[in-house]
Write a protein that holds these residues in place. Structure first.
Motif, short mmCIF file in Angstrom:
data_model
loop_
_atom_site.label_atom_id
_atom_site.label_comp_id
_atom_site.label_asym_id
_atom_site.label_seq_id
_atom_site.Cartn_x
_atom_site.Cartn_y
_atom_site.Cartn_z
N ASN A 301 0.84 -1.20 0.00
CA ASN A 301 0.00 0.00 0.00
C ASN A 301 0.87 1.24 0.00
O ASN A 301 1.83 1.34 0.78
CB ASN A 301 -0.91 0.03 1.24
CG ASN A 301 -1.83 -1.17 1.28
OD1 ASN A 301 -2.79 -1.25 0.54
ND2 ASN A 301 -1.52 -2.12 2.16
N THR A 303 0.46 5.46 0.10
CA THR A 303 -0.43 6.62 0.23
C THR A 303 0.25 7.85 -0.36
O THR A 303 1.37 8.20 0.02
CB THR A 303 -0.77 6.87 1.71
OG1 THR A 303 -1.44 5.72 2.23
CG2 THR A 303 -1.68 8.09 1.84
N HIS A 304 -0.44 8.50 -1.30
CA HIS A 304 0.12 9.67 -1.96
C HIS A 304 0.12 10.85 -1.00
O HIS A 304 -0.91 11.15 -0.38
CB HIS A 304 -0.70 10.01 -3.21
CG HIS A 304 -0.01 10.95 -4.14
ND1 HIS A 304 -0.03 12.31 -3.94
CD2 HIS A 304 0.74 10.74 -5.25
CE1 HIS A 304 0.65 12.90 -4.91
NE2 HIS A 304 1.14 11.97 -5.71
N THR A 307 -2.50 13.83 -2.55
CA THR A 307 -3.92 13.50 -2.72
C THR A 307 -4.49 12.77 -1.52
O THR A 307 -5.70 12.75 -1.32
CB THR A 307 -4.12 12.63 -3.98
OG1 THR A 307 -3.51 11.34 -3.77
CG2 THR A 307 -3.53 13.28 -5.21
N GLY A 308 -3.60 12.14 -0.72
CA GLY A 308 -4.05 11.38 0.43
C GLY A 308 -4.67 10.05 0.07
O GLY A 308 -5.13 9.31 0.95
N LYS A 309 -4.66 9.70 -1.22
CA LYS A 309 -5.25 8.43 -1.66
C LYS A 309 -4.22 7.31 -1.61
O LYS A 309 -3.03 7.54 -1.82
CB LYS A 309 -5.82 8.59 -3.06
CG LYS A 309 -6.96 9.60 -3.13
CD LYS A 309 -7.55 9.68 -4.53
CE LYS A 309 -8.73 10.67 -4.56
NZ LYS A 309 -9.34 10.77 -5.91
N THR A 310 -4.71 6.10 -1.32
CA THR A 310 -3.82 4.95 -1.16
C THR A 310 -3.95 3.99 -2.33
O THR A 310 -5.05 3.52 -2.64
CB THR A 310 -4.13 4.20 0.15
OG1 THR A 310 -3.92 5.09 1.26
CG2 THR A 310 -3.24 2.98 0.29
N THR A 312 -2.97 0.34 -3.99
CA THR A 312 -2.74 -1.01 -3.46
C THR A 312 -2.39 -1.97 -4.58
O THR A 312 -3.05 -1.98 -5.62
CB THR A 312 -3.99 -1.53 -2.72
OG1 THR A 312 -4.28 -0.67 -1.62
CG2 THR A 312 -3.78 -2.95 -2.21
N THR A 348 -1.61 8.52 -7.82
CA THR A 348 -2.29 9.76 -7.47
C THR A 348 -3.78 9.55 -7.26
O THR A 348 -4.41 10.24 -6.45
CB THR A 348 -2.07 10.83 -8.56
OG1 THR A 348 -2.52 10.32 -9.82
CG2 THR A 348 -0.60 11.20 -8.66
N GLY A 350 -5.10 6.56 -6.33
CA GLY A 350 -5.33 5.52 -5.32
C GLY A 350 -6.04 4.30 -5.88
O GLY A 350 -7.05 3.85 -5.34
N THR A 352 -6.43 0.20 -7.20
CA THR A 352 -6.11 -1.12 -6.66
C THR A 352 -5.84 -2.07 -7.81
O THR A 352 -6.65 -2.23 -8.73
CB THR A 352 -7.27 -1.68 -5.81
OG1 THR A 352 -7.47 -0.84 -4.67
CG2 THR A 352 -6.96 -3.10 -5.33
#
Length: 386
Positions: A301, A303-304, A307-310, A312, A348, A350, A352
């Motif tokens: 995982n 986390t950017h 952007t705060g998005k992860t 995976t 960026t 997030g 999967t």
């Protein structure tokens, strides 16, 4: 880091290449800051003066410093006039020898000009050049070679400066290649792998060359020029072989022992190779391309920070003994995904990526539409054009 490069340009007049403790180190094979700037721009880094960045890159491309061994590029007059840098080139503007084989914006005219220059590597390809090791023909024909001003060929043994011969550097024994051999540099056309593969005889021959290179002792995994070759099977439609090759070097050359890095870490180069390899997403720098292999972990995982998005990457059928290292199927956000590469938006936004693993090579990532982008027309291992 990008702002620091540009700050150096503002104060010194040139982008740095190997700057240490406020001092200019030796230029290592080219103006590598340009690649970092292009990479950062494509990945939409913010807070950077991109007009200044473009000015700095054009300066490297068009103007020649008096001492290019510390900054900028040498042989530019010949490069622009002949579309190659001649063997034993006389360059009255510069005071350093030129590695002829190693060196290869918003205005349409600039785009056209630099796109044309990006094809000039072909002018140093000698189609009938052989390569011998201890008097035995390697079985491969066609290698880069130095060329004189009059268009006739010079000669550098393709294995010279390799792990099977003597070390070559700017300061000890300068040659037409920098810290690496013609064998290694023959694979370094990162922007146009499709044309290179065709030039070297097609996908099957290209794969055979890569295999020979990595198993003959020619490859020096302890120095940066080799890194991308571990993953160039992707461009020939054989991503499974990239996974296999990565696992041959990790943990044999990269491990947790006291000598767990095979060469000078060079500001983190060796560590970065290991990290991206174990992450399963290996970048082709200066492009929006990450080449996919299974991560070395069941799940990763990231986390950017903006952007705060992860993002995976998850292995299905993960095998901690690494017998199942070949992708059978892939799913991006739940949708079947066939391409053997992915862009920076994976991080960026997030996304999967789920990879279903097996113990043998499958047809995943092998067809022409699955291959990474290239300036030329791509050819897969199935022999189909893209």
């Amino acid at each position: 880091m990008i702002r620091s490069l540009l700050d150096t340009y503002k104060h010194e007049g040139w982008l740095p290449d190997c700057r240490m403790s406020l001092c200019k180190g030796w230029t290592q094979g080219g103006s590598n800051a340009d690649v970092m700037l292009a990479d950062a721009y494509l990945k939409n880094l913010t807070g950077i003066d991109w007009n200044l960045a473009y000015e700095a890159m054009v300066n490297d491309a068009e103007n020649e410093p008096l001492e290019w061994s510390y900054e900028g590029r040498g042989g530019l007059q010949s490069w622009k006039r002949l579309n190659y840098i001649p063997y034993l080139d006389y360059d009255y503007l510069a005071s350093a020898p030129t590695h002829g084989v190693s060196l290869g914006h918003w205005r349409k005219s600039d785009y056209t000009k630099y796109l044309a220059r990006a094809n000039s590597w072909q002018n140093l390809y000698k189609a009938d050049q052989k390569s011998l090791i201890n008097g035995t023909d390697t079985g491969f024909t066609g290698f880069f070679q130095p060329k004189f001003l009059n268009g006739t060929w010079g000669y550098q043994d393709p294995i010279a400066c390799s792990a099977l011969a003597s070390w070559c550097s700017l300061t000890s024994n300068p040659s037409e290649t920098f810290e690496s051999s013609v064998w290694e540099y023959q694979f370094y056309v990162p922007h146009d792998m499709s044309t290179l593969i065709k030039t070297l005889g097609g996908p099957d021959t290209f794969v055979s060359r890569l295999d020979f290179f990595h198993t003959s002792g020619l490859a020096d995994i302890g120095n940066e020029p080799v890194f991308l070759t571990v993953y160039q099977y992707h461009y020939a439609g054989r991503p499974a072989l990239s996974a296999l090759r990565a696992h041959s070097y990790i943990p044999s050359s990269f491990n947790a022992s006291n000598s767990g890095l095979p060469g000078n870490d060079d500001s983190g180069a060796m560590g970065s190779f290991a990290v991206f390899s174990m992450l399963g997403l290996f970048p082709n720098p200066g492009q929006n391309v990450y080449l996919i292999i299974p991560p070395f972990f069941e799940e990763v995982n990231i986390t950017h920070p903006e952007t705060g998005k992860t993002a995976t990457v998850r292995n299905v059928n993960f095998d901690a003994s690494y017998r199942r290292i070949y992708i059978q199927e892939a799913y991006l956000n739940g949708i079947r995904y066939r391409k053997n590469w992915i862009g920076h938006e994976f991080f960026t936004e997030g996304m999967t990526l789920e990879l279903v693993l097996g113990d043998s090579e499958s047809d995943w990532g092998r067809s022409e539409e699955d291959l990474p982008p290239s300036l030329g027309v791509s050819v897969s291992s199935d022999g189909m054009d893209m």
